[in-house]
Write an enzyme that holds these catalytic residues in place. Structure first.
Site, PDB file in Angstrom:
ATOM      1  N   HIS A  27      -2.936   4.479   4.781  1.00 34.55           N
ATOM      2  CA  HIS A  27      -2.279   3.175   4.926  1.00 34.55           C
ATOM      3  C   HIS A  27      -2.884   2.456   6.116  1.00 34.55           C
ATOM      4  CE1 HIS A  27       0.884   0.130   5.419  1.00 34.55           C
ATOM      5  NE2 HIS A  27       0.785   0.396   6.716  1.00 34.55           N
ATOM      6  N   ASN A  72      -3.401   7.293  -2.710  1.00 33.44           N
ATOM      7  CA  ASN A  72      -4.584   6.631  -2.146  1.00 33.44           C
ATOM      8  C   ASN A  72      -4.821   6.952  -0.683  1.00 33.44           C
ATOM      9  OD1 ASN A  72      -2.547   5.119  -1.081  1.00 33.44           O
ATOM     10  ND2 ASN A  72      -3.227   3.154  -1.933  1.00 33.44           N
ATOM     11  N   LYS A  98      -1.684   9.650   4.718  1.00 35.42           N
ATOM     12  CA  LYS A  98      -0.465   9.923   3.959  1.00 35.42           C
ATOM     13  C   LYS A  98      -0.374  11.416   3.602  1.00 35.42           C
ATOM     14  CE  LYS A  98      -0.380   5.293   1.817  1.00 35.42           C
ATOM     15  NZ  LYS A  98      -0.436   4.583   0.519  1.00 35.42           N
ATOM     16  N   GLU A 102       5.159  -2.432  12.192  1.00 31.98           N
ATOM     17  CA  GLU A 102       4.969  -1.041  11.767  1.00 31.98           C
ATOM     18  C   GLU A 102       4.743  -0.108  12.961  1.00 31.98           C
ATOM     19  OE1 GLU A 102       1.778  -1.212   8.928  1.00 31.98           O
ATOM     20  OE2 GLU A 102       2.988  -2.288   7.446  1.00 31.98           O
ATOM     21  N   TYR A 155       8.097   0.310   3.887  1.00 34.42           N
ATOM     22  CA  TYR A 155       7.652  -0.294   2.628  1.00 34.42           C
ATOM     23  C   TYR A 155       8.649  -1.333   2.097  1.00 34.42           C
ATOM     24  CZ  TYR A 155       3.631   2.841   2.109  1.00 34.42           C
ATOM     25  OH  TYR A 155       2.412   3.478   2.271  1.00 34.42           O
TER      26      TYR A 155
HETATM   27  P1  IDP Z   1      -1.829  -1.251   0.562  1.00 28.17           P
HETATM   28  O1  IDP Z   1      -1.461   0.177   0.910  1.00 28.17           O
HETATM   29  O2  IDP Z   1      -3.281  -1.362   0.200  1.00 28.17           O
HETATM   30  O3  IDP Z   1      -1.411  -2.240   1.620  1.00 28.17           O
HETATM   31  P2  IDP Z   1       0.374  -2.271  -1.049  1.00 28.17           P
HETATM   32  O4  IDP Z   1       0.237  -3.264  -2.147  1.00 28.17           O
HETATM   33  O5  IDP Z   1       1.011  -2.714   0.224  1.00 28.17           O
HETATM   34  O6  IDP Z   1      -1.064  -1.631  -0.790  1.00 28.17           O
HETATM   35  O7  IDP Z   1       1.200  -1.043  -1.648  1.00 28.17           O
HETATM   36  C1  IDP Z   1       1.693  -0.034  -0.785  1.00 28.17           C
HETATM   37  C2  IDP Z   1       1.429   1.317  -1.413  1.00 28.17           C
HETATM   38  O8  IDP Z   1       2.212   1.434  -2.599  1.00 28.17           O
HETATM   39  C3  IDP Z   1       0.000   1.553  -1.899  1.00 28.17           C
HETATM   40  O9  IDP Z   1      -0.852   2.006  -0.862  1.00 28.17           O
HETATM   41  C4  IDP Z   1       0.185   2.598  -2.961  1.00 28.17           C
HETATM   42  O10 IDP Z   1       0.332   3.895  -2.371  1.00 28.17           O
HETATM   43  C5  IDP Z   1       1.521   2.197  -3.562  1.00 28.17           C
HETATM   44  N1  IDP Z   1       1.344   1.360  -4.762  1.00 28.17           N
HETATM   45  C6  IDP Z   1       1.013   0.060  -4.817  1.00 28.17           C
HETATM   46  N2  IDP Z   1       0.938  -0.385  -6.076  1.00 28.17           N
HETATM   47  C7  IDP Z   1       1.229   0.698  -6.846  1.00 28.17           C
HETATM   48  C8  IDP Z   1       1.313   0.894  -8.266  1.00 28.17           C
HETATM   49  O11 IDP Z   1       1.111  -0.013  -9.069  1.00 28.17           O
HETATM   50  N3  IDP Z   1       1.648   2.155  -8.671  1.00 28.17           N
HETATM   51  C9  IDP Z   1       1.876   3.187  -7.806  1.00 28.17           C
HETATM   52  N4  IDP Z   1       1.813   3.029  -6.477  1.00 28.17           N
HETATM   53  C10 IDP Z   1       1.483   1.813  -6.004  1.00 28.17           C
HETATM   54 MG    MG Z   2       0.442  -2.884   2.176  1.00 30.65          MG
END
Ligand code: IDP
Ligand code: MG
Length: 159
Positions: free
Chosen positions: A124, A121, A18, A135, A58
Site C-alpha cells: 500500500h 497486491n 501487506k 494514514e 480503508y
Molecule cells: P491502491 O491500493 O492502489 O490505492 P485502492 O483503489 O485504494 O488501490 O484500493 C485499495 C485496495 O483495495 C487495493 O490495494 C486492493 O488491495 C483492494 N482492491 C481494490 N479494488 C479491488 C477489487 O476490485 N477487488 C478486490 N480488491 C480490490
Molecule cells: Mg488507495
C-alpha cells in the site's frame, strides 16, 4: 553575502507491506526497492492491524463490494508499516509500487514483478499528501517518526 537557500520540501508517505507480502517473505524485497530508489526511511514497525483501524484506513472504500474481504485480509496477519521521506515521496512510492491491479502493473514495479491478483497486491502507498498525513497518524505516534541526517544525502539529492 547572499545566501540562496533552496527549499527542498521533505514529503512523507505511508507504505505498507501487506500480510501477503509478509507471508511470502517479501518484506526485504519491498524495503530494498524503496531504499535503492533513494527514499529515506523515517519510521517502521511490524504490527497486526485491528478491525477498527483497518476500517478507518480503508474508509473511502466502505461502500465497495470488496470492502469486507479487504478488511478481513489486511487484519489477517502481521504487516509492516513504514514512513518514507523524499521530495515527492507520495508519487515516487506509488510509481515504485505500480498499478492497483498487478495485471496492469508494468514490469519493474513491485506489483508488476511480484503479484498477479488485485486482492493480493502486496503493498500500500498513500495516494495524496492529505491521505498520507491522515494514514501516518493512524499507524504512528509522532515520536515514532525519526528526523535524522543521512550521510549520503548529497549523492541522492542535489543540495
Ligand atoms: P491502491 O491500493 O492502489 O490505492 P485502492 O483503489 O485504494 O488501490 O484500493 C485499495 C485496495 O483495495 C487495493 O490495494 C486492493 O488491495 C483492494 N482492491 C481494490 N479494488 C479491488 C477489487 O476490485 N477487488 C478486490 N480488491 C480490490
Ligand atoms: Mg488507495
Amino acid at each position: 553575502m547572499l545566501i540562496i537557500q533552496r527549499k527542498v520540501s521533505m514529503e512523507r508517505t505511508l507504505a505498507l507491506v501487506k500480510p501477503d507480502g509478509v507471508q511470502r517473505g517479501l518484506i526485504g524485497e519491498v524495503i530494498s526497492r524503496l531504499e535503492h530508489r533513494g527514499l529515506k526511511l523515517a519510521a517502521m514497525k511490524l504490527m497486526r492491524l485491528d478491525q477498527a483501524t483497518a476500517q478507518q484506513h480503508y474508509g473511502e472504500h466502505v461502500e465497495r463490494p470488496f470492502f469486507p474481504g479487504l478488511v478481513e485480509f489486511i487484519t489477517s496477519g502481521p504487516l509492516v508499516a513504514m514512513v518514507w521521506e523524499a521530495d515527492g515521496a507520495v508519487e515516487i512510492v506509488r510509481n515504485t509500487m505500480g498499478a492497483t491491479d498487478p495485471k496492469n502493473s508494468p514490469m519493474g514495479s513491485i506489483r508488476g514483478d511480484l503479484g498477479v491478483n488485485i486482492g493480493r497486491n502486496l503493498v500500500h502507498g498513500s495516494d495524496s499528501v492529505e491521505s498520507a498525513s491522515r494514514e501516518i497518524a493512524l499507524f504512528f505516534q509522532p515520536g515514532e517518526i525519526l528526523d535524522y541526517t543521512r550521510s549520503n544525502d548529497s549523492w541522492i539529492i542535489e543540495p
